[in-house]
Write an enzyme that holds these catalytic residues in place. Structure first.
Site, PDB file in Angstrom:
ATOM      1  CB  ILE A  71       4.858   5.201   2.372  1.00 34.99           C
ATOM      2  CG1 ILE A  71       5.264   3.765   2.711  1.00 34.99           C
ATOM      3  CG2 ILE A  71       5.015   6.087   3.591  1.00 34.99           C
ATOM      4  CD1 ILE A  71       6.683   3.637   3.217  1.00 34.99           C
ATOM      5  CD  GLU A 108      -2.234   2.984   0.392  1.00 35.70           C
ATOM      6  OE1 GLU A 108      -2.261   1.811  -0.038  1.00 35.70           O
ATOM      7  OE2 GLU A 108      -2.970   3.896  -0.049  1.00 35.70           O
ATOM      8  CG  HIS A 149       2.518  -2.362  -7.348  1.00 34.86           C
ATOM      9  ND1 HIS A 149       1.973  -1.680  -8.403  1.00 34.86           N
ATOM     10  CD2 HIS A 149       1.532  -2.484  -6.422  1.00 34.86           C
ATOM     11  CE1 HIS A 149       0.697  -1.403  -8.139  1.00 34.86           C
ATOM     12  NE2 HIS A 149       0.410  -1.879  -6.950  1.00 34.86           N
ATOM     13  CB  ALA A 152       7.533   0.399   0.461  1.00 40.42           C
TER      14      ALA A 152
END
Length: 283
Positions: free
Chosen positions: A86, A59, A126, A83
């Protein structure tokens, strides 16, 4: 009008902007090989060879590389897979501050697509909704569309924006269908501008993302950003129905709001008294 899924709407947005602007490209994990883990990039690798790029599972590299590409003149769309992973430093200290640190001489036209929320079996790492964390960072825009039409038009506006935009897309919504105008007949969306979803006469709700769909299904007369939902507790608050989100504050944007639209949702009669001191209003 036609009915398509949220995922298909984002595919259309990508295809239309990529056909229009050769500097737009996408990169992330399994985008070219798999069309994205949720199929949201399906067909794009074949339609735009070399512009849908697979990356290592890093990432930090994906976001950092996107920032570098944006500074070099491209309009990258970087995908986070989930997400939850991130990279904060590249957002907080790099993309959000570049324009300020260089006195406005540089811009970062980057879109970070971030699938979030629970979709079954994702477990703790997740399934999180982390958009509210980033809504407090100056220098970036944060959006969270709630239906296919918004998904398409907000993504197109985000890609065309000269500032970095975090585009949160709840995984539950990918298969949801909704009405979208024929290609070329849509009304352009402006980041930072609220859109009144439905008129009402009792109270106002500001909302975004999945909660917006819940309120719509409940047929409540007025909607705006979920962080403002406490407004619902005070009845006789407004006369209209607006959906405000992240960056425009109503409807799709989470870290700013359309003050004019919010002000217009209040009726001045709600604050007036009659000659006997009783409040005037629709209630």
């Amino acid at each position: 009008m036609r009915k398509i899924t949220f995922s298909q709407a984002t595919q259309e947005a990508m295809a239309e902007t990529m056909a229009k602007d050769p500097t737009v490209f996408a990169m992330g994990e399994d985008l070219a090989r798999q069309g994205g883990i949720f199929g949201q990039f399906k067909g794009l690798p074949q339609q735009f060879p070399g512009r849908i790029i697979d990356t290592p599972i890093s990432e930090t590299f994906i976001i950092g590389g996107g920032v570098g590409a944006a500074l070099a003149g491209a309009r990258p769309v970087v995908d986070m897979h989930f997400a939850d992973f991130i990279g904060v430093d590249e957002i907080f200290n790099q993309m959000a501050k570049v324009r300020y640190m260089f006195g406005g001489q540089a811009k970062v036209p980057l879109v970070l697509r971030a699938p979030d929320g629970s979709a079954g079996g994702g477990a703790a790492q997740h399934s999180q909704c982390v958009e509210s964390w980033f809504a407090h960072i100056p220098g970036i825009k944060v959006v969270a569309p709630s239906n296919p039409y918004d998904a398409k038009m907000v993504l197109k506006a985000a890609i065309e924006c000269d500032d970095p935009v975090l585009y949160f897309e709840n995984k539950i919504l990918y298969k949801e269908k909704g009405e979208v105008p024929e290609i070329g007949e849509e009304e352009p969306y402006t980041l930072g501008k609220a859109r009144v979803e439905r008129e009402g006469c009792d109270f106002a709700i500001l909302n975004a993302d999945v909660p917006m769909e819940i309120f719509r299904a409940m047929d409540i007369p007025f909607v705006v950003n979920q962080w403002w939902a406490a407004i619902c507790g005070a009845k006789r608050m407004t006369r209209k129905y607006a959906q405000l989100m992240t960056d425009n504050g109503y409807r799709n944007d989470l870290n700013s709001y359309d003050a004019q639209a919010l002000a217009e949702s209040f009726d001045p009669d709600d604050h007036k008294l009659d000659e006997e001191g009783n409040p005037l209003g629709p209630w």
